[in-house]
Every structure is written in structure tokens, then in C-alpha cells.
Design an enzyme around this catalytic site. Structure first.
Site, PDB file in Angstrom:
ATOM      1  N   GLU A   1       0.821  -1.169   0.011  1.00 32.72           N
ATOM      2  CA  GLU A   1       0.078   0.127   0.054  1.00 32.72           C
ATOM      3  C   GLU A   1       0.810   1.326   0.112  1.00 32.72           C
ATOM      4  O   GLU A   1       0.438   2.353  -0.035  1.00 32.72           O
ATOM      5  CB  GLU A   1      -0.860   0.127   1.053  1.00 32.72           C
ATOM      6  CG  GLU A   1      -1.992  -0.844   0.934  1.00 32.72           C
ATOM      7  CD  GLU A   1      -2.983  -0.941   2.137  1.00 32.72           C
ATOM      8  OE1 GLU A   1      -2.852  -0.117   3.349  1.00 32.72           O
ATOM      9  OE2 GLU A   1      -4.199  -1.766   2.097  1.00 32.72           O
TER      10      GLU A   1
ATOM     11  N   VAL B   1      -3.445 -11.016   1.567  1.00 33.35           N
ATOM     12  CA  VAL B   1      -3.052 -12.506   1.082  1.00 33.35           C
ATOM     13  C   VAL B   1      -1.667 -12.405   0.497  1.00 33.35           C
ATOM     14  O   VAL B   1      -1.387 -11.390  -0.407  1.00 33.35           O
ATOM     15  CB  VAL B   1      -4.156 -13.266  -0.053  1.00 33.35           C
ATOM     16  CG1 VAL B   1      -3.503 -14.298  -0.779  1.00 33.35           C
ATOM     17  CG2 VAL B   1      -5.504 -13.322   0.626  1.00 33.35           C
TER      18      VAL B   1
ATOM     19  N   GLY C   1      -4.893 -15.396  -5.936  1.00 33.05           N
ATOM     20  CA  GLY C   1      -5.691 -16.209  -7.328  1.00 33.05           C
ATOM     21  C   GLY C   1      -6.222 -17.585  -6.680  1.00 33.05           C
ATOM     22  O   GLY C   1      -6.695 -18.346  -7.409  1.00 33.05           O
TER      23      GLY C   1
ATOM     24  N   ILE D   1      -8.446 -17.602  -1.461  1.00 38.87           N
ATOM     25  CA  ILE D   1      -8.221 -17.274  -0.234  1.00 38.87           C
ATOM     26  C   ILE D   1      -8.760 -16.002   0.405  1.00 38.87           C
ATOM     27  O   ILE D   1      -9.417 -16.008   1.434  1.00 38.87           O
ATOM     28  CB  ILE D   1      -6.592 -17.149   0.119  1.00 38.87           C
ATOM     29  CG1 ILE D   1      -6.141 -18.635   0.045  1.00 38.87           C
ATOM     30  CG2 ILE D   1      -6.320 -16.952   1.539  1.00 38.87           C
ATOM     31  CD1 ILE D   1      -4.583 -18.529  -0.076  1.00 38.87           C
ATOM     32  N   GLY D   2      -8.779 -14.850  -0.220  1.00 35.18           N
ATOM     33  CA  GLY D   2      -9.289 -13.539   0.153  1.00 35.18           C
ATOM     34  C   GLY D   2     -10.882 -13.676   0.005  1.00 35.18           C
ATOM     35  O   GLY D   2     -11.520 -13.534   1.115  1.00 35.18           O
ATOM     36  N   THR D   3     -11.471 -14.656  -0.774  1.00 29.29           N
ATOM     37  CA  THR D   3     -12.955 -14.853  -0.903  1.00 29.29           C
ATOM     38  C   THR D   3     -13.189 -15.549   0.212  1.00 29.29           C
ATOM     39  O   THR D   3     -14.301 -15.379   0.811  1.00 29.29           O
ATOM     40  CB  THR D   3     -13.185 -15.578  -2.291  1.00 29.29           C
ATOM     41  OG1 THR D   3     -13.051 -14.525  -3.357  1.00 29.29           O
ATOM     42  CG2 THR D   3     -14.860 -15.628  -2.179  1.00 29.29           C
TER      43      THR D   3
ATOM     44  N   ASN E   1      -6.418   1.402  -5.636  1.00 29.93           N
ATOM     45  CA  ASN E   1      -6.630  -0.177  -5.615  1.00 29.93           C
ATOM     46  C   ASN E   1      -7.481  -0.806  -6.338  1.00 29.93           C
ATOM     47  O   ASN E   1      -8.487  -1.238  -5.944  1.00 29.93           O
ATOM     48  CB  ASN E   1      -6.181  -0.670  -4.206  1.00 29.93           C
ATOM     49  CG  ASN E   1      -5.732  -1.900  -4.262  1.00 29.93           C
ATOM     50  OD1 ASN E   1      -5.723  -2.951  -5.114  1.00 29.93           O
ATOM     51  ND2 ASN E   1      -5.389  -2.638  -3.146  1.00 29.93           N
TER      52      ASN E   1
ATOM     53  N   TYR F   1     -13.954  -6.647  -4.506  1.00 30.31           N
ATOM     54  CA  TYR F   1     -14.983  -6.272  -3.701  1.00 30.31           C
ATOM     55  C   TYR F   1     -16.328  -6.403  -4.377  1.00 30.31           C
ATOM     56  O   TYR F   1     -17.545  -6.609  -3.964  1.00 30.31           O
ATOM     57  CB  TYR F   1     -14.830  -4.995  -2.989  1.00 30.31           C
ATOM     58  CG  TYR F   1     -13.556  -5.440  -1.835  1.00 30.31           C
ATOM     59  CD1 TYR F   1     -13.257  -6.437  -1.397  1.00 30.31           C
ATOM     60  CD2 TYR F   1     -12.625  -4.352  -1.928  1.00 30.31           C
ATOM     61  CE1 TYR F   1     -12.326  -6.846  -0.498  1.00 30.31           C
ATOM     62  CE2 TYR F   1     -11.416  -4.367  -0.903  1.00 30.31           C
ATOM     63  CZ  TYR F   1     -11.269  -5.628  -0.317  1.00 30.31           C
ATOM     64  OH  TYR F   1     -10.258  -5.844   0.511  1.00 30.31           O
TER      65      TYR F   1
END
Length: 182
Positions: free
Chosen positions: A47, A108, A114, A117-119, A145, A152
Site C-alpha cells: 500500500e 493474501v 488467485g 483465499i481472499g474470498t 487499488n 469487492y
């Protein structure tokens, strides 16, 4: 809602969920602090905010696992390796008269992106919110971003463009606190 109704599988009732053969989601423990701190620093680099990181293992441990925990975290492991985390805390909506969950950070590691994992982390956090009778799950995303914003949006999250976040830190926070009196 009772534990039996909130939990479909025993592992989920214990806060431990095997999502896929390779992915495990679980609540963070004190032993995870070094990995959490490393991922927080990696997130800050991504970030472009590494200059703002003053967190230490001690402060993270105190505020996640001390006498008065202020936040919680979920850890994602891919084939036993630390792959990501979600750090969150409760807030409260006066309009809903219900608690909510604020997702402070979702990260992640690049080599595990991909893989869903984020989901999975967000879905687990949504499940926690529903089980705790929360009316909202909220978070912020940096305006530049685009990959995160698109991710999202695909999940159904709506941007709240009519709200502007304000923040007091450092000297400004101290100065305002000094005006409160003894």
C-alpha cells in the site's frame, strides 16, 4: 441463535474450518503474532505506507490477546503455510441498533493470490457477522487499488461514496484529548 444452529460442522463451531483440501481458516492465536506482524508489514509495503507501521510484536500481542482484546484475526494457511489474514473488530450502528464488524485489513501473500483465499476469508468473516447478529460488515479500500475494488464489487460490496473518513492521530489526537479536562 444457539451453537447447534449457527454451526453446520463441528470444526466451524470451534472456529476452525477446512475450506478446501489445501486451505485452512482459523482464529489467530498468540503464536501467530510474528507471522501476522510480517504480513502487516508486507501489506504496508504493497500500500506504499510502510513509513506508517509502528506496530511491534508486543503491541500486537497486547491488543489482540491481552487483558482487553480490541481486535480479532483470522489466519489463512495454504498447505500448512501462512498465506493471509483478516483483522477485524466490532463497531455499532445507532441506526440499526446492532453491532457490526469492521474489517481493518485483509491480506493474501502475493504467491497465494488467485487461489480463492481472499474470498474464503471474507466469506468466513461474513459468517461470523451473521452468527453474531451483526447488521453490517464494512471496510475501506484505497482509491487507487483497482484490483481490490473490482474484487469487492464482484462479491456484491457497494461503495459508500457519500461518506468521507476523517482521522485524528499523533499530535492532533493528543491536543484534542487535552481539551477534555481531567
Amino acid at each position: 441463535m444457539g451453537v447447534g444452529l449457527a454451526c453446520i460442522r463441528w470444526a466451524t463451531c470451534l472456529g476452525y474450518e477446512q475450506v478446501a483440501d489445501s486451505l485452512t481458516l482459523r482464529p489467530a492465536t498468540a503464536a501467530d503474532v510474528p507471522q501476522l506482524l510480517a504480513m502487516i508489514k508486507a501489506l504496508a509495503v504493497y500500500e506504499k505506507l510502510e513509513h506508517q507501521v509502528v506496530a511491534t510484536a508486543e503491541s500486537l500481542h497486547q491488543h489482540l490477546f491481552g487483558d482487553r482484546p480490541y481486535a480479532e484475526a483470522l489466519v489463512a494457511e495454504w498447505q500448512g503455510q501462512s498465506a493471509g489474514f483478516a483483522l477485524y473488530f466490532h463497531n455499532f450502528s445507532t441506526f440499526l441498533a446492532q453491532p457490526g464488524i469492521h474489517l481493518e485489513d485483509l491480506f493474501v501473500r502475493p504467491e497465494f493470490r488467485g487461489l480463492g483465499i481472499g474470498t474464503a476469508l471474507l466469506a468466513r468473516l461474513a459468517g461470523i457477522a451473521v452468527a453474531r447478529d451483526c447488521g453490517r460488515l464494512e471496510w475501506t479500500v484505497l482509491d487507487w487499488n483497482e484490483s481490490a475494488r473490482g474484487f469487492y464489487r464482484r462479491l456484491g460490496a457497494e461503495a459508500q461514496t457519500d461518506w468521507i473518513i476523517k482521522r485524528l492521530t499523533g499530535n492532533a489526537l493528543q491536543a484534542l484529548a487535552a481539551r477534555s479536562g481531567p
